[in-house]
Design an enzyme around this catalytic site. Structure first.
Site, short mmCIF file in Angstrom:
data_model
loop_
_atom_site.label_atom_id
_atom_site.label_comp_id
_atom_site.label_asym_id
_atom_site.label_seq_id
_atom_site.Cartn_x
_atom_site.Cartn_y
_atom_site.Cartn_z
N GLU A 41 6.34 4.37 8.65
CA GLU A 41 6.32 3.96 7.50
C GLU A 41 6.00 2.95 8.11
OE1 GLU A 41 10.44 5.27 7.15
OE2 GLU A 41 10.31 6.98 8.50
N1 CAA Z 1 10.91 -3.10 -3.16
C1 CAA Z 1 10.01 -2.80 -4.34
N2 CAA Z 1 9.84 -2.95 -5.31
C2 CAA Z 1 8.37 -3.68 -3.92
C3 CAA Z 1 8.08 -3.69 -2.74
C4 CAA Z 1 9.89 -3.12 -2.16
N3 CAA Z 1 10.15 -3.33 -1.41
N4 CAA Z 1 7.26 -3.78 -2.21
C5 CAA Z 1 6.03 -4.48 -2.72
N5 CAA Z 1 7.55 -4.07 -4.43
C6 CAA Z 1 6.68 -3.99 -5.15
C7 CAA Z 1 6.17 -5.84 -5.58
O1 CAA Z 1 6.84 -6.19 -6.07
C8 CAA Z 1 4.71 -5.25 -7.02
O2 CAA Z 1 5.40 -4.90 -8.20
P1 CAA Z 1 5.16 -5.88 -9.21
O3 CAA Z 1 4.03 -5.91 -9.46
O4 CAA Z 1 5.97 -5.34 -10.98
O5 CAA Z 1 5.14 -7.31 -8.90
C9 CAA Z 1 4.36 -4.08 -6.12
O6 CAA Z 1 5.14 -3.45 -5.92
C10 CAA Z 1 2.93 -4.26 -5.48
O7 CAA Z 1 3.46 -5.00 -4.49
P2 CAA Z 1 2.57 -5.57 -3.93
O8 CAA Z 1 1.07 -6.53 -4.47
O9 CAA Z 1 2.95 -6.59 -2.20
O10 CAA Z 1 1.08 -4.38 -3.29
P3 CAA Z 1 0.52 -4.26 -2.31
O11 CAA Z 1 -0.15 -3.20 -2.52
O12 CAA Z 1 -0.09 -5.25 -1.32
O13 CAA Z 1 0.93 -3.12 -0.29
C11 CAA Z 1 2.32 -2.97 1.35
C12 CAA Z 1 2.15 -3.73 0.04
C13 CAA Z 1 3.00 -3.96 2.10
C14 CAA Z 1 0.70 -3.56 2.53
C15 CAA Z 1 2.34 -1.48 1.21
O14 CAA Z 1 1.31 -1.61 0.56
C16 CAA Z 1 2.69 -1.32 2.54
O15 CAA Z 1 4.13 -1.79 2.72
N6 CAA Z 1 2.03 -0.52 2.77
C17 CAA Z 1 2.32 0.20 4.22
C18 CAA Z 1 2.44 1.95 3.47
C19 CAA Z 1 3.29 2.41 4.45
O16 CAA Z 1 4.79 2.20 4.89
N7 CAA Z 1 3.09 3.95 4.81
C20 CAA Z 1 4.02 4.48 5.53
C21 CAA Z 1 4.08 6.34 5.23
S1 CAA Z 1 5.37 7.10 5.12
C22 CAA Z 1 6.03 7.70 7.01
O17 CAA Z 1 5.27 7.10 7.20
C23 CAA Z 1 6.78 8.71 6.80
C24 CAA Z 1 6.52 9.27 8.18
O18 CAA Z 1 5.78 9.75 8.63
C25 CAA Z 1 8.26 9.36 8.79
#
Ligand code: CAA
Length: 380
Positions: free
Chosen positions: A363
């Site tokens: 996550e």
């Molecule tokens: N809520 C709503 N919208 C959001 C948001 C949030 N928390 N965070 C970002 N956004 C939106 C932004 O506002 C942006 O939208 P606009 O262009 O309209 O403004 C868009 O999303 C893109 O945002 P970023 O430019 O910040 O995106 P990024 O490509 O730089 O990525 C990141 C940001 C934080 C690195 C993200 O990719 C991330 O969280 N990566 C990690 C993925 C992850 O957590 N994977 C886990 C898999 S699930 C898992 O593990 C399950 C399991 O087995 C238990």
């Protein structure tokens, strides 16, 4: 400000604690050894009403709140982190997006089935080539008449194979990057859906983790969740709450390891007295307990904010970061308190240490949590 749990939250804590001790603990070591998921435990959780804790009764839920839900994940994980993550992925990652973004029909169909525990949920974001860089996903979704056609594969899917309902993120137009991503509710029975290889893991070995594959998988148009182009926001918003579920899992792991360490320190005699009388052990126990208490306050606070409708994304990233680092530190120290026996699979603390590691990774790795946290603080 009131830091005491309400009567309802204490009841939840006691009920889940008793369930975990009676139904999960007796087989936890063996299931870890065998890497086997026990669907019978899931069915008992459903009977107890644990599968839809925060969802309103009108959708088959228990009508409780997020604080009650994190307390349940903590108590399960205190005994068996594999059971904790099963409930956490089901509730925060699969139930939540349907509750927040689903149509009334989707909620009555899918959220209800999940809340009642008739169906298990899973969340499909990660791909072989896109983990932290979630936008880089390659799974595609193309509209063909009244159906979306999905192609690609997702990996490390918690509850894979046992889940009936999968929240799947796919690219509808790669030129649009995150604005082309859409979310879908995919049933296990849909044509073109299949379960791939089962992961062999370091920890949480009795939770199910698999690849899922979409080969011209046909998904009815009405199973689009939210709008086309909204998928990435749905994925990220879902993880905001999901991360606090992982914080609760980490907290439970840490607390369980401390419980074992305290018990053992009082029983283990060296140099003519229990090792609990040695300051070296006392200091370890004090540090472990203090970190756990701080992790609990962060985790409960993030849940409380969600219950009150106050933004909680920052607090969730902090709780996940701190609680997972705490789980790792505390479990390593618990093994140290046990000495050679801690390294032996005859005692449970090595399992807690192996289970703790994943909470720093899934996550969103803790490096990603730091990006999220600093992003809140440094934005223009
Ligand atoms: N809520 C709503 N919208 C959001 C948001 C949030 N928390 N965070 C970002 N956004 C939106 C932004 O506002 C942006 O939208 P606009 O262009 O309209 O403004 C868009 O999303 C893109 O945002 P970023 O430019 O910040 O995106 P990024 O490509 O730089 O990525 C990141 C940001 C934080 C690195 C993200 O990719 C991330 O969280 N990566 C990690 C993925 C992850 O957590 N994977 C886990 C898999 S699930 C898992 O593990 C399950 C399991 O087995 C238990």
């Amino acid at each position: 400000m009131n830091f005491l749990l309400s009567e309802e939250h204490q009841m939840m804590q006691n009920m889940v604690r008793e369930f975990a001790l009676n139904e999960c603990e007796p087989t936890a070591a063996q299931r870890d050894e065998d890497e086997s998921f026990d669907i019978g435990i899931w069915r008992k959780m459903a009977e107890l009403g644990l599968c839809g804790i925060p969802w309103p009764e009108e959708y088959g839920g228990a009508g409780a709140d997020y604080l009650g839900y994190v307390i349940a994940v903590e108590e399960l994980s205190r005994v068996d982190a594999s059971i904790g993550v099963t409930l956490s992925a089901h509730t925060s990652l699969a139930g939540w997006p349907v509750y927040k973004f689903g149509t009334e029909v989707q909620k009555q169909t899918y959220l209800r089935a999940m809340a009642e525990g008739r169906s298990m949920g899973a969340y499909c974001l990660t791909e072989p080539g896109s983990g932290s860089d979630a936008v880089g996903m390659k799974t595609t979704a193309d509209l063909d008449g009244d159906e979306w056609v999905l192609n690609g594969s997702k990996v490390f899917i918690t509850n894979g194979g046992y889940a009936d309902i999968y929240i799947v993120f796919a690219q509808t137009n790669s030129e649009l990057k995150h604005k082309g991503i859409a979310a879908f509710i995919v049933e296990k029975s849909f044509p073109g859906f299949s379960v791939g290889k089962k992961e062999k893991k370091l920890g949480i070995r009795s939770s199910a983790t698999t690849e899922v594959i979409f080969t011209d998988c046909r998904v009815p148009k009405e199973n689009l969740l939210g709008q086309v182009g909204e998928g990435f926001k749905i994925a990220m918003a879902t993880l905001d709450g999901g991360r606090n579920g992982i914080a609760a899992q980490a907290l439970g792991i840490a607390q369980g390891a401390l419980d074992h360490a305290v018990r053992y320190a009082k029983e283990r005699v060296q140099f003519g007295k229990p090792i609990s009388k040695l300051q070296a052990i006392q200091f370890k126990i004090a540090d472990m307990a203090t970190k756990i208490e701080a992790a609990r306050l962060l985790t409960y606070q993030a849940a409380w904010r969600e219950d009150k409708g106050i933004p909680y994304g920052l607090q969730s990233a902090m709780s996940k970061l701190f609680a997972s680092d705490t789980a790792m530190d505390v479990t390593v120290e618990a093994v140290q308190v046990f000495g050679g026996y801690g390294y032996s699979r005859e005692y449970p603390v090595e399992r807690y240490m192996r289970d703790a590691k994943i909470t720093q990774i899934y996550e969103g790795t803790n490096e990603i949590q730091r990006l999220v946290i600093s992003g809140y603080l440094l934005k223009d």
